[in-house]
Design a protein around this motif. Sequence first.
Motif, PDB file in Angstrom:
ATOM      1  N   PHE A  79       0.834  -1.204   0.000  1.00 46.24           N
ATOM      2  CA  PHE A  79       0.000   0.000   0.000  1.00 46.24           C
ATOM      3  C   PHE A  79       0.867   1.253   0.000  1.00 46.24           C
ATOM      4  CE2 PHE A  79      -1.338   3.251   3.122  1.00 46.24           C
ATOM      5  CZ  PHE A  79      -2.281   3.909   2.344  1.00 46.24           C
TER       6      PHE A  79
ATOM      7  N   TYR B 121      -5.267 -14.783   0.610  1.00 40.86           N
ATOM      8  CA  TYR B 121      -6.048 -13.541   0.581  1.00 40.86           C
ATOM      9  C   TYR B 121      -5.209 -12.294   0.740  1.00 40.86           C
ATOM     10  CZ  TYR B 121      -9.885 -16.706   0.389  1.00 40.86           C
ATOM     11  OH  TYR B 121     -10.729 -17.686  -0.020  1.00 40.86           O
TER      12      TYR B 121
ATOM     13  N   ARG C  44      -2.111 -12.155   0.009  1.00 43.07           N
ATOM     14  CA  ARG C  44      -1.303 -12.080  -1.217  1.00 43.07           C
ATOM     15  C   ARG C  44      -2.084 -11.322  -2.292  1.00 43.07           C
ATOM     16  NH1 ARG C  44      -0.620 -16.030  -5.683  1.00 43.07           N
ATOM     17  NH2 ARG C  44      -1.492 -17.695  -4.404  1.00 43.07           N
ATOM     18  N   THR C  45      -3.352 -11.647  -2.420  1.00 40.08           N
ATOM     19  CA  THR C  45      -4.192 -10.932  -3.376  1.00 40.08           C
ATOM     20  C   THR C  45      -4.217  -9.442  -3.038  1.00 40.08           C
ATOM     21  OG1 THR C  45      -5.523 -12.903  -3.699  1.00 40.08           O
ATOM     22  CG2 THR C  45      -6.520 -10.811  -4.364  1.00 40.08           C
ATOM     23  N   LEU C  46      -4.334  -9.130  -1.760  1.00 34.58           N
ATOM     24  CA  LEU C  46      -4.343  -7.731  -1.337  1.00 34.58           C
ATOM     25  C   LEU C  46      -3.051  -7.029  -1.758  1.00 34.58           C
ATOM     26  CD1 LEU C  46      -5.973  -5.583   0.227  1.00 34.58           C
ATOM     27  CD2 LEU C  46      -4.920  -6.417   2.336  1.00 34.58           C
TER      28      LEU C  46
ATOM     29  N   GLU D 185      -1.154  -7.776  -4.231  1.00 36.35           N
ATOM     30  CA  GLU D 185      -1.152  -7.630  -5.691  1.00 36.35           C
ATOM     31  C   GLU D 185      -2.133  -6.557  -6.149  1.00 36.35           C
ATOM     32  OE1 GLU D 185       0.280 -12.235  -6.408  1.00 36.35           O
ATOM     33  OE2 GLU D 185      -1.452 -11.510  -7.519  1.00 36.35           O
ATOM     34  N   ILE D 186      -3.243  -6.412  -5.449  1.00 39.68           N
ATOM     35  CA  ILE D 186      -4.163  -5.311  -5.765  1.00 39.68           C
ATOM     36  C   ILE D 186      -3.412  -3.981  -5.664  1.00 39.68           C
ATOM     37  CG2 ILE D 186      -6.173  -3.999  -4.920  1.00 39.68           C
ATOM     38  CD1 ILE D 186      -7.440  -6.694  -4.120  1.00 39.68           C
ATOM     39  N   PHE D 187      -2.551  -3.861  -4.661  1.00 38.86           N
ATOM     40  CA  PHE D 187      -1.784  -2.631  -4.488  1.00 38.86           C
ATOM     41  C   PHE D 187      -0.580  -2.557  -5.439  1.00 38.86           C
ATOM     42  CE2 PHE D 187      -3.667  -2.627  -0.051  1.00 38.86           C
ATOM     43  CZ  PHE D 187      -4.524  -1.570  -0.316  1.00 38.86           C
ATOM     44  N   GLY D 188      -0.405  -3.574  -6.277  1.00 43.15           N
ATOM     45  CA  GLY D 188       0.625  -3.506  -7.310  1.00 43.15           C
ATOM     46  C   GLY D 188       1.934  -4.191  -6.969  1.00 43.15           C
TER      47      GLY D 188
ATOM     48  N   HIS E 255     -10.364  -9.780   9.712  1.00 45.53           N
ATOM     49  CA  HIS E 255     -11.095 -10.167   8.502  1.00 45.53           C
ATOM     50  C   HIS E 255     -10.342 -11.185   7.653  1.00 45.53           C
ATOM     51  CE1 HIS E 255     -13.403  -6.072   8.592  1.00 45.53           C
ATOM     52  NE2 HIS E 255     -13.704  -6.857   9.587  1.00 45.53           N
ATOM     53  N   PHE E 256      -9.023 -11.145   7.737  1.00 48.41           N
ATOM     54  CA  PHE E 256      -8.233 -12.079   6.930  1.00 48.41           C
ATOM     55  C   PHE E 256      -7.821 -13.312   7.752  1.00 48.41           C
ATOM     56  CE2 PHE E 256      -7.787  -7.987   4.854  1.00 48.41           C
ATOM     57  CZ  PHE E 256      -7.987  -8.316   3.519  1.00 48.41           C
TER      58      PHE E 256
END
Lengths: 453, 453
Positions: free
Chosen positions: B147, B170, B172-174, B176-179, B418-419
Amino acid sequence: MNELTKVILDESEIPEAWYNIQPDLPEPAPPVLHPGTHQPIGPDDLAPLFPMALIGQEVSQDRYVDIPGAVLDVYRMWRPTPLYRARRLEKALDTPARIYFKYEGVSPVGSHKPNTAVPQAYYNAQEGTKKLTTETGAGQWGSALAFACAQFDLECEVWQVAISFQQKPYRRTLMEIFGATVHSSPSDLTNAGRTIRAQDPESPGSLGIAISEAVEAAASDPSTKYSLGSVLNHVLMHQTVIGEESLKQLAMIEEKPDLLVGCTGGGSNFGGLSFPFIREKLAGKMSPTIRCVEPTASPSLTKGVYAYDFGDTIGMTPLVKMHTLGHDFVPSPIHAGGLRYHGMAPLVSHLKELGLLEAEAIGQVECFERAVQFARAEGIVPAPEPTHAIASTVRAALQAKASGEETVILTALCGHGHFDMGAYRAFLDGGLEDFDYPEEAVRQAMEKIPAVT
Amino acid sequence: MNELTKVILDESEIPEAWYNIQPDLPEPAPPVLHPGTHQPIGPDDLAPLFPMALIGQEVSQDRYVDIPGAVLDVYRMWRPTPLYRARRLEKALDTPARIYFKYEGVSPVGSHKPNTAVPQAYYNAQEGTKKLTTETGAGQWGSALAFACAQFDLECEVWQVAISFQQKPYRRTLMEIFGATVHSSPSDLTNAGRTIRAQDPESPGSLGIAISEAVEAAASDPSTKYSLGSVLNHVLMHQTVIGEESLKQLAMIEEKPDLLVGCTGGGSNFGGLSFPFIREKLAGKMSPTIRCVEPTASPSLTKGVYAYDFGDTIGMTPLVKMHTLGHDFVPSPIHAGGLRYHGMAPLVSHLKELGLLEAEAIGQVECFERAVQFARAEGIVPAPEPTHAIASTVRAALQAKASGEETVILTALCGHGHFDMGAYRAFLDGGLEDFDYPEEAVRQAMEKIPAVT
């Protein structure tokens, strides 16, 4: 920069009343009809399922309904919610538009749903209800009601669509943390469930079946009632805290929106944001364009007909006049499960007919592209449902860039995507599918809309 | 009731400086030593890995370090964070104690970690760094750095422990969402990773191996630096925004804590909460008991020795004096991954030696029992790490009930869960294991602590 990023209200500024748009409508919304007689239903028809306070709110002509102190006390756990200026997104888009988003993801379950779950649990507890039943798909509504029931010492029993129960165990765990009992639907606990399982022992379930089970369980026990998370008038009214707070927050920074954008599934988040602004618009105090955004896979407002139809898939509920794709239309499996609904809140539909709002449909690939751009800029990963509102907002911001206009846009970010990483995984891996408008399926479903004269 | 639930600060009240406890220490903390020469290390030894600004902060004797405007701008995305009065938990416990919790879960990644990730990314960007590398276990730190890098246009490369990379996709996906780019560690991209894989092609990885890979990647490229999420002095200093805001918030309601409780893994959340309060205590302005809580499975403060040891498992880092269980001690697989560390921040260890704080260890079953009780009362599901702080808080609140004292307790709820639904699933299913103090494993590991004279 040292520029304001978010507008924060003090706890004392939580609205003390919900806004009921019904008395302000230029003409009243059509009545709800009994499915057998096609005559308007009365309070007694609804009494087995809902407490009298909510039945009263459903047809109330009071412009404002006081929020009970015990409900305000629970709202204080996360309300008022922040209003953000999306400066980093504006910069990334190089737009002269000023983009604001009202963020409901700070609630205990990460969405706007507790705004109505809490008063529903409260009024039930007041009238002696011991248990609430409901249905849930991915679990956003179920977890909100589970949280609310924990606050008022009510039991909570949730029928969760089997395929989600198996494949998306995280919100089920959340419901159980809050003390709820969660069943996979179809279950062996109801006649409706047993009937479906007799036909198809491996049934993946559907929201329609889960509704039937939750309603049956409530109707067969006097101390148990049923709770619905969207569509109904009182649900939308409870959500108006979103719009009322937004009005205050924009006033604090002397802004008036040119455009309001919200995603629509059942219509509760959209109604909650927009109704107080429609009040201001009808009073001549502002003149924003008000836009619903729905998925191309489930386009009730842009492609549906305005007709009396059932609220559930099986056809057990009263008949409501709304934009519908036909009650047994099953939308394609887009990730925004909360927008996969064949109909629309009657109040939102009525306002559309009155020309007080407009609608557009967007495919999920564009939505997730914009959601990832939004997350990188603003830090918040949106739930799949509000990605639609974000994609529409970006469209408008780029239009503002093209025209050079300083458009002021307000959108609702109704929840975070922490429990929806599977959808983002699919997007990042290039495996996200876009679904065209399902013309033939809608045509077939529309044939089953009952004839009401 | 209409009583205050949370204390909210305006954006303008985010602290404008971090508090550096080093000049206020009754005696200075022991120096960091070169692993080969056992002589104190200098800035040049650290320059390949860290920007000069952070190296300077690591040894700074300035009591306050100004927070750069660009960092404040990013902090504004979620700071100031709310301070809650846990009234519903107090009621459930029937305690006269007044319980407050400072909630860092409102950050973009749901934990306190961005408080330091953001300035680390900022100073690196200022000094021309193009890419940051780091290691992560479950992904809390990795997602915070991802982030932060997105905010300052830095590349971010994360080595994630293989077992988490596979089993907990999950976060990890987060990332990757942030690049960010995320590798499973051990990887084929570094000598360290290749060496491990040659020995064990199926290696599940460890934080120690992942650190080695991230450090090697940074050291071998001049435009790449390395970033650490805890333990170091500058990291703890960045986290003092937590304690500074809490001081302001308690002052607003005219409260002074009798007891501060925070969980300790590497020590950054605890240091961030407690250091400003220790300053006030040293100045004679208040006299709270200050308590660290650690897992029984990894009890560095309660069972470790205070000695020079390596910060990583493999033994590549400088030697720091701290409470340690031995650098190759591998804690049992408790769900609070962020607390599974063999050592402790040198500053926290030093303060413990000075008698300025105390510590207790709690097993994870008690922690999750209290976390579920907390969630049902307060609505927020805690991450596994702060469940330790909550369990200790409940112990103290029940003690207050027994003694009838109106103890004022402040604790840090450093992140939401949440994770971490898998951990709660295990607890709800009765499958959560408690791990005793691993006496024999610690004894063996302690034999490998290097002799420093």
